[in-house]
Scaffold this motif. Structure first.
Motif, PDB file in Angstrom:
ATOM      1  N   TRP A 230       1.084  -1.078   0.171  1.00  0.00           N
ATOM      2  CA  TRP A 230      -0.099   0.316   0.083  1.00  0.00           C
ATOM      3  C   TRP A 230       0.942   1.247  -0.069  1.00  0.00           C
ATOM      4  O   TRP A 230       2.102   1.962   0.807  1.00  0.00           O
ATOM      5  CB  TRP A 230      -0.329   0.597   1.043  1.00  0.00           C
ATOM      6  CG  TRP A 230      -1.827  -1.331   1.307  1.00  0.00           C
ATOM      7  CD1 TRP A 230      -1.631  -2.477   1.185  1.00  0.00           C
ATOM      8  CD2 TRP A 230      -3.336  -0.845   0.520  1.00  0.00           C
ATOM      9  NE1 TRP A 230      -3.020  -2.692   1.437  1.00  0.00           N
ATOM     10  CE2 TRP A 230      -3.350  -2.497   0.748  1.00  0.00           C
ATOM     11  CE3 TRP A 230      -4.244  -0.055  -0.265  1.00  0.00           C
ATOM     12  CZ2 TRP A 230      -5.419  -2.723   0.724  1.00  0.00           C
ATOM     13  CZ3 TRP A 230      -5.615  -0.110  -0.473  1.00  0.00           C
ATOM     14  CH2 TRP A 230      -5.668  -1.231   0.090  1.00  0.00           C
ATOM     15  N   THR A 231       0.844   2.063  -1.588  1.00  0.00           N
ATOM     16  CA  THR A 231       1.515   3.025  -1.051  1.00  0.00           C
ATOM     17  C   THR A 231       0.858   4.464  -1.484  1.00  0.00           C
ATOM     18  O   THR A 231      -0.939   4.526  -1.037  1.00  0.00           O
ATOM     19  CB  THR A 231       2.380   2.650  -2.363  1.00  0.00           C
ATOM     20  OG1 THR A 231       3.625   3.386  -2.522  1.00  0.00           O
ATOM     21  CG2 THR A 231       2.688   2.184  -3.468  1.00  0.00           C
ATOM     22  N   ASP A 232       1.400   5.507  -1.981  1.00  0.00           N
ATOM     23  CA  ASP A 232       0.523   6.650  -2.131  1.00  0.00           C
ATOM     24  C   ASP A 232       0.235   6.964  -4.019  1.00  0.00           C
ATOM     25  O   ASP A 232      -0.335   8.361  -5.181  1.00  0.00           O
ATOM     26  CB  ASP A 232       2.014   8.340  -1.749  1.00  0.00           C
ATOM     27  CG  ASP A 232       3.330   7.633  -2.530  1.00  0.00           C
ATOM     28  OD1 ASP A 232       3.740   7.297  -3.703  1.00  0.00           O
ATOM     29  OD2 ASP A 232       3.393   9.368  -2.474  1.00  0.00           O
ATOM     30  N   VAL A 233       0.196   5.413  -4.562  1.00  0.00           N
ATOM     31  CA  VAL A 233       0.663   5.887  -6.520  1.00  0.00           C
ATOM     32  C   VAL A 233      -0.401   4.673  -6.343  1.00  0.00           C
ATOM     33  O   VAL A 233      -0.735   3.786  -5.527  1.00  0.00           O
ATOM     34  CB  VAL A 233       1.346   5.752  -7.244  1.00  0.00           C
ATOM     35  CG1 VAL A 233       1.808   7.036  -7.026  1.00  0.00           C
ATOM     36  CG2 VAL A 233       2.639   4.879  -6.865  1.00  0.00           C
ATOM     37  N   ALA A 266      12.117   2.331 -10.831  1.00  0.00           N
ATOM     38  CA  ALA A 266      11.365   2.458 -10.531  1.00  0.00           C
ATOM     39  C   ALA A 266      10.917   1.861  -8.714  1.00  0.00           C
ATOM     40  O   ALA A 266      10.776   1.525  -8.330  1.00  0.00           O
ATOM     41  CB  ALA A 266       9.722   1.264 -10.793  1.00  0.00           C
ATOM     42  N   LYS A 267      10.696   3.544  -8.329  1.00  0.00           N
ATOM     43  CA  LYS A 267      11.132   3.243  -6.392  1.00  0.00           C
ATOM     44  C   LYS A 267       9.781   2.590  -5.769  1.00  0.00           C
ATOM     45  O   LYS A 267       9.913   2.278  -4.854  1.00  0.00           O
ATOM     46  CB  LYS A 267      10.985   4.797  -5.914  1.00  0.00           C
ATOM     47  CG  LYS A 267      11.635   4.792  -4.260  1.00  0.00           C
ATOM     48  CD  LYS A 267      11.039   6.422  -4.388  1.00  0.00           C
ATOM     49  CE  LYS A 267      11.213   6.838  -2.917  1.00  0.00           C
ATOM     50  NZ  LYS A 267      10.569   7.597  -2.667  1.00  0.00           N
ATOM     51  N   VAL A 268       8.628   2.561  -6.781  1.00  0.00           N
ATOM     52  CA  VAL A 268       7.617   1.753  -6.415  1.00  0.00           C
ATOM     53  C   VAL A 268       7.894   0.638  -5.447  1.00  0.00           C
ATOM     54  O   VAL A 268       7.085   0.360  -4.378  1.00  0.00           O
ATOM     55  CB  VAL A 268       6.169   2.161  -7.012  1.00  0.00           C
ATOM     56  CG1 VAL A 268       6.685   1.250  -8.454  1.00  0.00           C
ATOM     57  CG2 VAL A 268       4.967   1.668  -6.194  1.00  0.00           C
TER      58      VAL A 268
HETATM   59  P1  ADP Z   1       6.275   4.678   0.289  1.00  0.00           P
HETATM   60  O1  ADP Z   1       7.113   5.221   1.056  1.00  0.00           O
HETATM   61  O2  ADP Z   1       4.563   3.406   0.157  1.00  0.00           O
HETATM   62  O3  ADP Z   1       6.895   2.617  -0.082  1.00  0.00           O
HETATM   63  P2  ADP Z   1       8.021   5.297  -2.241  1.00  0.00           P
HETATM   64  O4  ADP Z   1       8.039   6.607  -2.265  1.00  0.00           O
HETATM   65  O5  ADP Z   1       9.057   4.032  -2.252  1.00  0.00           O
HETATM   66  O6  ADP Z   1       6.376   4.756  -1.434  1.00  0.00           O
HETATM   67  O7  ADP Z   1       7.076   4.851  -3.837  1.00  0.00           O
HETATM   68  C1  ADP Z   1       6.165   5.428  -4.545  1.00  0.00           C
HETATM   69  C2  ADP Z   1       6.651   7.055  -4.952  1.00  0.00           C
HETATM   70  O8  ADP Z   1       7.226   5.783  -6.442  1.00  0.00           O
HETATM   71  C3  ADP Z   1       5.484   7.435  -6.380  1.00  0.00           C
HETATM   72  O9  ADP Z   1       5.206   7.924  -5.024  1.00  0.00           O
HETATM   73  C4  ADP Z   1       5.973   6.878  -7.015  1.00  0.00           C
HETATM   74  O10 ADP Z   1       6.997   8.959  -7.243  1.00  0.00           O
HETATM   75  C5  ADP Z   1       7.598   6.445  -7.554  1.00  0.00           C
HETATM   76  N1  ADP Z   1       7.940   6.231  -9.070  1.00  0.00           N
HETATM   77  C6  ADP Z   1       9.019   6.118  -9.577  1.00  0.00           C
HETATM   78  N2  ADP Z   1       8.830   5.192 -10.556  1.00  0.00           N
HETATM   79  C7  ADP Z   1       7.194   4.806 -10.491  1.00  0.00           C
HETATM   80  C8  ADP Z   1       5.989   4.231 -11.499  1.00  0.00           C
HETATM   81  N3  ADP Z   1       6.803   3.659 -12.482  1.00  0.00           N
HETATM   82  N4  ADP Z   1       4.883   3.410 -10.996  1.00  0.00           N
HETATM   83  C9  ADP Z   1       4.890   4.030  -9.461  1.00  0.00           C
HETATM   84  N5  ADP Z   1       5.593   4.834  -9.001  1.00  0.00           N
HETATM   85  C10 ADP Z   1       6.465   5.183  -9.413  1.00  0.00           C
END
Ligand code: ADP
Ligand code: ASP
Ligand code: MG
Length: 453
Positions: A230-233, A266-268
């Motif tokens: 669960w994250t912010d996207v 892709a940091k997600v």
């Molecule tokens: P969390 O704190 O929930 O672990 P992160 O900041 O580590 O969240 O990861 C979510 C972020 O990853 C998103 O806000 C977005 O800016 C970044 N991101 C980079 N590449 C992608 C991608 N391909 N799809 C979705 N998010 C991405």
């Protein structure tokens, strides 16, 4: 009975009281899935803890400790907002104890700089330790059977502080021993991500962004039916939304696609997250804690190829290229082996490699190892180093079977100097290196080519 569901909440999903309430509502609505909650530190707290360690090591332990106060106050604000008076004192005491312990640890770091990596992990671990305590308490305040579990009793690792490697068998046994009885009793185990313990009991961490990895390790250990991130996207998007704000949601990815995207920036998702899930075929789902009804992205064994073969574009900056032009005595075989041995010896990991008859180039994303690498590489030939590059990775099942894609990719950026090109052996990615100053433009143009026409 199908396995439990690991629900991992990232830092922004626990950034303030409203976010904690959303977490509780998400868990409450999914009790039949037998939740196990893994949680990150409150947003920005890990950065602050890392900075405090650095400041203490630079001789300012009191200032370092003081810099953490505002973050401890954020935790206290959540307690005041969401925890009934009767349960509050225990948490207030925990926060106060954490404040004292952190100040002590920072003083020790300042006095004995040699002890830094173990103490670094001890300090930084407070982020996840406190957030997980709060989540468990918030669940109980809502009448849900949340029970805090010390993640260090579950995730067992090597002693490589700040980037520890999990010990799978020990983690499986320990996690089952700790969480199994709670699940059996209908309770919700709640544990911090990112942290673990070495065999000597010392606190370790799995590397930045490692809570996703923790969730996968716990999921694999408990034979979970699903691992939810669960994250912010709303799931994986077709490009980093900070570069392409109108990037599109991706409904399904294969494990291989997700792993490539995560590895190439892709940091997600933390790059290692997929490994434990693949071995047991556990589906991973990336969801938005602000839009819990949305499907997000499913990551499983297979996914369908997208119409134009490309599923998404990832990129990462801060890439350094190292090139060695061979001295004449070495045969090609001995040269390649010797080249990679140098990287192995210095534990420097290489992302992209390109070879020619007389030279080899490799890209490094952590230039910290360079000063040690260069003298060894110079024994093999002439060494060139070039900083300020970026890697772009175009990913999709079916890419290998679509010969036109490379032409479209390089056609769209024909005026950009491409330094290295590699098509992964898995044939699902096309990866190349460009100057960092052009990378955002490259990603936007490729996105327009494959997703906007
Ligand atoms: P969390 O704190 O929930 O672990 P992160 O900041 O580590 O969240 O990861 C979510 C972020 O990853 C998103 O806000 C977005 O800016 C970044 N991101 C980079 N590449 C992608 C991608 N391909 N799809 C979705 N998010 C991405
Ligand atoms: N809190 C840790 C970090 O910020 C781990 C995580 O959030 O995944 O790196
Ligand atoms: Mg993350």
């Amino acid at each position: 009975m199908t396995g439990p569901t690991v629900m991992k909440f990232g830092g922004t999903s626990v950034e303030d009281a409203a976010a904690f309430e959303r977490v509780a509502a998400i868990v409450a609505a999914r009790m039949e899935m037998r939740p196990v909650v893994v949680v990150s530190a409150m947003a920005r707290f890990t950065d602050a803890l890392v900075a405090a360690v650095r400041q203490a090591a630079a001789g300012e332990p009191a200032e370092a400790a003081a810099s953490l106060d505002e973050h401890l106050h954020r935790h206290a604000a959540v307690v005041r907002a969401l925890i009934p008076a009767a349960a509050r004192q225990e948490l207030v005491d925990e926060l106060e104890a954490a404040r004292h312990t952190l100040a002590d640890l920072l003083r020790i770091i300042a006095a004995h700089p040699g002890t830094r990596p173990p103490l670094h992990d001890e300090v930084v671990s407070f982020g996840e330790r406190l957030s997980s305590l709060l989540v468990a308490a918030v669940l109980r305040a809502r009448g849900l059977p949340g029970r805090w579990v010390d993640a260090r009793r579950c995730v067992r690792t090597t002693a490589a502080h700040t980037r520890a490697e999990p010990l799978m068998d020990a983690t499986r046994a320990a996690t089952r021993a700790e969480a199994g009885p709670l699940l059996g009793a209908g309770e919700i185990p709640v544990l911090g991500g990112f942290i673990g313990a070495a065999e000597n009991g010392a606190t370790t961490t799995l590397g930045r962004g490692g809570s996703d990895y923790s969730a996968a390790l716990v999921g694999a250990a408990l034979d979970a039916g699903e691992i939810q991130i669960w994250t912010d996207v709303t799931g994986f998007l077709t490009a980093d939304p900070r570069v392409v704000p109108h990037a599109l949601q991706i409904p399904r990815l294969s494990y291989a696609e997700a792993a490539e995207l995560a590895f190439f920036g892709a940091k997600v998702l933390h790059p290692r997250t997929i490994q434990p899930a693949v071995a047991q075929h556990i589906p991973v789902r990336v969801c938005n804690s602000r839009d819990p009804g949305a499907e997000g992205t499913w990551i499983e064994d297979q996914s369908e190829p997208s119409p134009r073969a490309v599923k998404a574009i990832a990129h990462k900056t801060g890439t350094t290229l190292v090139q060695v032009t061979a001295a004449r005595m070495l045969g090609a075989y001995g040269f390649l082996r010797a080249f990679f041995e140098v990287f192995e010896r210095h534990r420097a990991s290489v992302d992209v490699v390109a070879t020619s008859e007389v030279s080899i180039s490799a890209s490094l994303d952590d230039p910290a190892a360079l000063p040690a690498l260069i003298p060894d590489l110079e024994r093999l030939g002439t060494v060139g180093v070039e900083e300020g590059n970026a890697i772009v990775c175009v990913v999709g099942e079916g890419l290998g079977a679509s010969p036109g894609v490379a032409g479209e990719v390089f056609g769209a950026i024909r005026d950009v100097n491409v330094r290295m090109i590699s098509q992964g052996a898995s044939r699902i990615n096309l990866t190349f290196v460009v100057g960092q100053d052009r990378v955002r433009e490259v990603v936007r143009r490729l996105h327009a080519t494959f997703f906007e026409e």
